[in-house]
Design a protein around this motif. Structure first.
Motif, short mmCIF file in Angstrom:
data_model
loop_
_atom_site.label_atom_id
_atom_site.label_comp_id
_atom_site.label_asym_id
_atom_site.label_seq_id
_atom_site.Cartn_x
_atom_site.Cartn_y
_atom_site.Cartn_z
N ASP A 91 1.82 8.87 -3.89
CA ASP A 91 1.97 7.15 -4.66
C ASP A 91 4.05 6.03 -5.09
OD1 ASP A 91 2.62 8.97 -6.70
OD2 ASP A 91 2.29 7.84 -8.31
N LEU A 92 4.89 7.21 -4.67
CA LEU A 92 6.01 7.00 -4.72
C LEU A 92 6.89 6.52 -3.10
CD1 LEU A 92 7.44 9.29 -7.06
CD2 LEU A 92 6.25 7.12 -7.77
N THR A 93 5.86 6.25 -2.27
CA THR A 93 6.31 5.24 -0.88
C THR A 93 5.37 3.88 -0.80
OG1 THR A 93 7.73 7.50 -0.43
CG2 THR A 93 6.66 5.97 1.45
N LEU A 94 5.78 3.23 -0.75
CA LEU A 94 5.30 1.85 -1.09
C LEU A 94 5.51 1.23 0.58
CD1 LEU A 94 5.11 1.12 -4.71
CD2 LEU A 94 3.70 2.43 -3.02
N GLY A 95 4.58 0.60 1.65
CA GLY A 95 4.91 -0.02 2.97
C GLY A 95 4.74 -1.58 2.35
N ALA A 96 4.93 -2.68 2.56
CA ALA A 96 4.82 -3.89 2.42
C ALA A 96 3.87 -4.62 4.19
CB ALA A 96 5.79 -5.16 2.23
N PHE A 97 2.74 -4.75 3.90
CA PHE A 97 1.98 -5.30 5.11
C PHE A 97 2.29 -6.73 5.58
CE2 PHE A 97 1.75 -0.42 4.73
CZ PHE A 97 1.10 0.09 6.02
N GLU A 98 2.03 -6.88 6.44
CA GLU A 98 1.57 -8.34 6.79
C GLU A 98 0.14 -8.24 7.86
OE1 GLU A 98 3.59 -11.49 5.35
OE2 GLU A 98 1.27 -12.01 6.42
N LYS A 116 4.22 3.90 -14.84
CA LYS A 116 3.13 4.65 -15.47
C LYS A 116 2.60 6.18 -15.42
CE LYS A 116 0.28 3.33 -12.26
NZ LYS A 116 -1.27 3.55 -11.17
N ARG A 117 4.41 7.06 -14.47
CA ARG A 117 4.01 7.59 -14.35
C ARG A 117 5.46 8.48 -15.57
NH1 ARG A 117 5.84 11.76 -10.05
NH2 ARG A 117 4.62 11.31 -8.30
N LYS A 177 0.82 -1.77 -0.26
CA LYS A 177 0.30 -0.11 0.09
C LYS A 177 0.88 1.47 0.36
CE LYS A 177 -3.21 -2.24 3.97
NZ LYS A 177 -3.04 -2.30 5.07
N SER A 178 0.05 2.56 -0.65
CA SER A 178 0.51 3.79 -0.43
C SER A 178 1.07 4.64 1.54
CB SER A 178 -0.16 4.42 -1.44
OG SER A 178 -0.37 4.26 -2.52
N LEU A 179 1.93 4.57 1.53
CA LEU A 179 2.08 5.44 2.92
C LEU A 179 2.05 6.61 2.69
CD1 LEU A 179 5.84 3.11 4.29
CD2 LEU A 179 3.05 2.58 4.54
N THR A 180 1.27 6.85 4.18
CA THR A 180 1.26 8.62 4.65
C THR A 180 1.81 9.15 5.63
OG1 THR A 180 -0.30 8.38 6.52
CG2 THR A 180 -1.23 8.57 3.19
N ILE A 181 1.87 10.23 6.23
CA ILE A 181 3.07 10.44 7.04
C ILE A 181 2.51 9.60 8.27
CG2 ILE A 181 1.97 12.43 7.72
CD1 ILE A 181 5.32 11.98 7.69
N ILE A 190 9.98 -3.93 -5.38
CA ILE A 190 10.51 -2.67 -6.22
C ILE A 190 10.16 -2.59 -7.67
CG2 ILE A 190 12.56 -3.22 -7.86
CD1 ILE A 190 14.46 -4.54 -5.33
N HIS A 191 8.84 -4.30 -8.16
CA HIS A 191 8.27 -4.16 -8.94
C HIS A 191 7.37 -3.33 -8.49
CE1 HIS A 191 6.73 -6.98 -12.36
NE2 HIS A 191 5.74 -6.81 -11.39
N SER A 192 6.32 -3.43 -7.38
CA SER A 192 5.23 -2.49 -7.49
C SER A 192 6.31 -0.68 -7.64
CB SER A 192 4.77 -2.61 -6.39
OG SER A 192 4.19 -3.51 -6.31
N LEU A 193 7.26 -0.21 -7.59
CA LEU A 193 7.17 1.05 -7.74
C LEU A 193 7.60 1.07 -9.02
CD1 LEU A 193 8.26 3.45 -6.72
CD2 LEU A 193 10.34 2.88 -5.75
N GLU A 194 8.30 0.59 -9.80
CA GLU A 194 8.89 0.51 -10.93
C GLU A 194 7.71 0.51 -11.26
OE1 GLU A 194 10.81 -3.56 -11.96
OE2 GLU A 194 12.56 -2.97 -11.27
#
Ligand SMILES: CC(C)(COP(=O)(O)OP(=O)(O)OC[C@H]1O[C@@H](n2cnc3c(N)ncnc32)[C@H](O)[C@@H]1OP(=O)(O)O)[C@@H](O)C(=O)NCCC(=O)NCCS
Length: 142
Positions: A45-52, A99-100, A4-8, A90-94
């Motif tokens: 859209d550019l800072t992503l987090g992996a969540f379990e 897209k940009r 997911k995208s991360l917020t502050i 890496i794949h998700s951010l690529e």
């Protein structure tokens, strides 16, 4: 695992994760809460987090300078490494950077970080032996 995208709101968890992973960062410079807030609001859209479940287990921070996309501050919690978490980030951010319109995606890796070099080589990145990284900084903290 969800990405997911991360917020502050995730700032403290991001810092805790970088600490656990032993990733150097600049708490008084570009990784301060204030600077990260600006960055996350400018490019949500550019800072992503992996969540379990609800736990943040990996983070990746993209930047887009309008010519190239950059990968920064990638880290995974030690107890979740070697499960493909970083590769998925890496794949998700690529995907987002493409897209940009970014056709070149790059990252800086310190020469001692063999694990990270292996990770990026496996993800299809080419190591340039003929390029040096030069920078001019206001201080070591920035
Ligand atoms: C580097 C890091 C992000 C890798 O995260 P990860 O989720 O374990 O990576 P992945 O599971 O997606 O690994 C993908 C590939 O990278 C390479 N790799 C990852 N960890 C490795 C290790 N400890 N030793 C050797 N190769 C490794 C392997 O080729 C691996 O593929 P494989 O598991 O099929 O052999 C994680 O170890 C970390 O947070 N390290 C500390 C912070 C850091 O150095 N970040 C990078 C800054 S540039």
């Amino acid at each position: 695992m969800d990405i997911k995208s991360l917020t502050i709101d995730s700032y403290d968890s991001i810092i805790a994760l970088w600490e656990s992973a032993g990733l150097p960062y600049k708490p008084e410079g570009r990784d301060s809460r204030e600077e990260m807030k600006k960055q996350l609001e400018r490019d949500p859209d550019l800072t992503l987090g992996a969540f379990e479940e609800d736990e943040l287990i990996g983070v990746i921070m993209g930047t887009d300078d309008g010519r190239k996309g950059w990968i920064n501050r990638l880290a995974v919690l030690p107890k979740y490494t070697r499960r493909g978490v970083a590769s998925k980030l890496i794949h998700s951010l690529e995907y987002t950077l493409r897209k940009r319109g970014r056709k070149i995606i790059c990252t800086l890796v310190e020469d001692w970080n063999e694990v990270s070099l292996d990770l990026f080589k496996k993800a299809g990145y080419e190591k340039h032996e003929d390029i040096f990284y030069l920078s001019k900084r206001e201080g070591d903290h920035v």
